[in-house]
Design an enzyme around this catalytic site. Structure first.
Site, short mmCIF file in Angstrom:
data_model
loop_
_atom_site.label_atom_id
_atom_site.label_comp_id
_atom_site.label_asym_id
_atom_site.label_seq_id
_atom_site.Cartn_x
_atom_site.Cartn_y
_atom_site.Cartn_z
N GLY A 17 8.37 2.64 8.54
CA GLY A 17 7.90 3.32 7.34
C GLY A 17 6.79 2.58 6.63
N ASP A 43 20.34 6.63 13.24
CA ASP A 43 20.22 7.96 12.65
C ASP A 43 20.87 7.90 11.28
OD1 ASP A 43 20.26 10.56 11.82
OD2 ASP A 43 21.38 11.34 13.54
N ALA A 67 13.27 9.11 3.74
CA ALA A 67 13.16 10.36 2.99
C ALA A 67 12.42 11.39 3.83
CB ALA A 67 12.42 10.14 1.67
N THR A 69 9.43 13.20 3.44
CA THR A 69 8.28 13.08 2.54
C THR A 69 7.16 14.07 2.86
OG1 THR A 69 7.32 11.36 3.96
CG2 THR A 69 8.72 10.64 2.12
N THR A 108 10.29 9.59 -6.41
CA THR A 108 8.92 10.07 -6.41
C THR A 108 8.45 10.64 -7.76
OG1 THR A 108 7.47 11.77 -5.40
CG2 THR A 108 9.80 12.30 -5.60
N ASP A 109 7.13 10.63 -7.94
CA ASP A 109 6.52 11.27 -9.11
C ASP A 109 6.65 12.79 -9.06
OD1 ASP A 109 4.84 11.17 -6.82
OD2 ASP A 109 3.06 11.59 -8.03
N TYR A 132 10.68 19.41 -1.93
CA TYR A 132 10.67 17.95 -1.85
C TYR A 132 11.06 17.33 -3.19
CZ TYR A 132 8.62 13.26 -1.91
OH TYR A 132 8.41 11.90 -2.08
N LYS A 136 14.61 15.31 -3.99
CA LYS A 136 14.52 13.90 -4.42
C LYS A 136 15.18 13.73 -5.79
CE LYS A 136 12.73 10.79 -2.80
NZ LYS A 136 13.31 9.71 -1.95
#
Length: 295
Positions: A17, A43, A67, A69, A108-109, A132, A136
């Protein structure tokens, strides 16, 4: 001696990542005994495998960077987004409760609707616009509802850095082959360099903080401004023109303004993140130097 020196630390998503690799590097420099994973080695949705892995490793700290994303793909894959962005952090929270490790989870924003004129603080209400963002946000809520003593949730945004393709590296690559780039100008956020994010995350853990925090580089930009600065820093002959978001249709709705305030982080750590423009120069000149055209 830091809390990391000699400690067993797990980074879910650390092998491949964008943020995970930066965390692995920072933790190793801090002296941690670090174990990273990727989808091929573990996994994360196989709860039996996840449980066995955590019981075997007995980590003191677990960083979750896993995540779904892909913001537009999530609109067509709500179940997968739910499993990775909501169910996984909840499971990790339960494991944290049972095993006693500190869980550091990244969000996240995109949990915000983008209607603020100023940067969002941790206290402001979330109102995500996309699958998304919604999944989140539910992941955050599940963890906070569990009232865990050892959980740290970090919202961040607009990541760029070494180890994996990202918006900046894509703009740089396109600018070397095109005369003009058309980039959205009416969406504003907080560009963030993953090595800086990793460093500040470790500083926050060192402070003993728990709960919800924002960590991004200082300053703000539109996607167009970020692309233009990338092209300028790289010294490429490519014009970057501004377009409105409605000229570049996508499946998922994006917040118009998703800037994140880091005042709470600074109050706790005494550290002010450097401007994203400085971090961008490090990324382009150091991390991507081999990809730039020669003199």
């Amino acid at each position: 001696m830091t809390v990391f020196e000699g400690s067993k630390v797990v980074v879910l998503g650390g092998e491949s990542g964008l943020l995970g690799q930066a965390l692995m590097n920072a933790l190793q420099h801090a002296g941690a005994n670090t174990v990273g994973t990727c989808r091929a080695s573990l996994d994360p949705m196989d709860n039996d495998a996840l449980t066995a892995f955590l019981e075997r490793e007995e980590p003191r700290i677990v960083f979750n960077t896993v995540a779904h994303t892909q913001v537009d793909a999530a609109e067509s894959e709500p179940d997968l987004s739910q499993r990775l962005n909501t169910t996984l952090p909840e499971r990790l929270g339960k494991h944290s409760l049972e095993m006693g490790f500190l869980l550091v989870h990244f969000s996240t924003d995109f949990v915000f609707n983008g209607q603020n004129e100023q940067a969002y603080t941790e206290e402001e209400s979330a109102e995500p616009l996309s699958v998304y963002g919604k999944t989140k946000h539910r992941g955050e809520c599940r963890l906070l509802e569990m009232n865990l003593e050892r959980v740290l949730i970090i919202r961040t945004a607009w990541l760029f850095g070494p180890g994996r393709d990202n918006f900046v590296s894509k703009m740089l690559r396109l600018a070397q082959t095109r005369d003009t780039l058309s980039v959205v100008h009416d969406q504003t956020g907080s560009p963030t360099y993953t090595p800086d994010l990793a460093k500040h995350t470790l500083q926050l853990v060192e402070s003993g903080a728990t709960g919800l925090f924002h960590i991004v580089n200082s300053g703000q930009a539109s996607w167009c401004e970020l692309a233009a600065e990338t092209v300028r820093v790289a010294g490429l002959d490519c014009r970057v023109e501004a377009i409105n978001a409605d000229q570049y249709p996508v499946k998922a709705a994006r917040p118009t303004n998703s800037q994140l305030s880091t005042e709470k982080f600074t109050m706790v750590t005494g550290v002010t993140p450097r401007p994203w423009t400085q971090a961008l120069r490090d990324y382009v000149y150091t991390d991507l130097s081999e990809e730039l055209p020669g003199d």
